[in-house]
Scaffold this active site. Structure first.
Site, PDB file in Angstrom:
ATOM      1  N   ASP A  69       0.825  -1.204   0.000  1.00 26.32           N
ATOM      2  CA  ASP A  69       0.000   0.000   0.000  1.00 26.32           C
ATOM      3  C   ASP A  69       0.862   1.257   0.000  1.00 26.32           C
ATOM      4  O   ASP A  69       0.540   2.238  -0.660  1.00 26.32           O
ATOM      5  CB  ASP A  69      -0.941  -0.004   1.206  1.00 26.32           C
ATOM      6  N   THR A 119      -1.793  -1.882   4.787  1.00 24.49           N
ATOM      7  CA  THR A 119      -2.996  -1.725   5.596  1.00 24.49           C
ATOM      8  C   THR A 119      -3.813  -2.987   5.366  1.00 24.49           C
ATOM      9  O   THR A 119      -4.186  -3.290   4.235  1.00 24.49           O
ATOM     10  CB  THR A 119      -3.814  -0.482   5.191  1.00 24.49           C
ATOM     11  N   HIS A 139      -7.823 -10.433   6.110  1.00 30.43           N
ATOM     12  CA  HIS A 139      -6.504 -10.965   6.463  1.00 30.43           C
ATOM     13  C   HIS A 139      -6.516 -11.687   7.812  1.00 30.43           C
ATOM     14  O   HIS A 139      -5.469 -11.957   8.374  1.00 30.43           O
ATOM     15  CB  HIS A 139      -5.461  -9.837   6.446  1.00 30.43           C
ATOM     16  N   ASP A 145       0.014 -13.507   2.252  1.00 32.70           N
ATOM     17  CA  ASP A 145       0.638 -12.441   3.050  1.00 32.70           C
ATOM     18  C   ASP A 145       1.975 -12.909   3.615  1.00 32.70           C
ATOM     19  O   ASP A 145       2.984 -12.197   3.531  1.00 32.70           O
ATOM     20  CB  ASP A 145      -0.266 -12.009   4.205  1.00 32.70           C
TER      21      ASP A 145
END
Length: 157
Positions: free
Chosen positions: A51, A63, A69, A97
């Protein structure tokens, strides 16, 4: 429990969810500007399309929405309908992630996750508190950390 929307309506609603310039991204961009940091947004050349990229301090800031997430906070609830589908989808997000963060850290980037609950909702941090934590981490070092409603926490790689 069945979904209250038809497949067509649910699909339309899901397509309308923004992937950039969200309210939490706009709030964080304002805080970074207030601190005087120069940054790039949505850098597709880096893993995970961060981001925010603060090149001067070799920092990446994500973010993360608490639902998408899977953050263990009051904003995350497992949906009552299509539970298996959602848990699989969110699980894939979490795995992606981890992979992206590991890659960025191996490329000598510093990574900060700012959770949605720190930016909005009944337990959000004040602008002053967020600015202090952002400035402290960006300028002060640390390889990998998260900001949530309880503050800033260093993470293991």
């Amino acid at each position: 429990m069945a979904d209250v929307h038809s497949k067509e309506v649910r699909s339309k609603n899901m397509r309308a969810i923004a992937t950039r310039d969200t309210a939490i991204e706009k709030r964080l961009a304002g805080l970074l500007n207030d601190c005087g940091f120069a940054f790039r947004v949505q850098d597709a050349a880096l893993a995970g399309r961060p981001d925010f990229v603060v090149e001067e301090y070799r920092c990446i800031i994500f973010t993360h929405g608490c639902f998408w997430h899977h953050h263990d906070c009051y904003l995350f609830r497992v949906p009552a309908t299509r539970t298996d589908f959602w848990l699989e989808k969110i699980g894939k997000n979490v795995a992606r992630d981890k992979r992206d963060i590991h890659r960025l850290l191996s490329e000598e980037w510093r990574v900060l996750i700012v959770w949605e609950c720190a930016l909005r909702g009944r337990e959000k941090l004040s602008d002053e508190s967020l600015r202090e934590r952002l400035e402290e981490w960006i300028c002060g070092g640390g390889r990998y950390a998260e900001i949530n409603t309880a503050g800033i926490h260093e993470r293991e790689e």
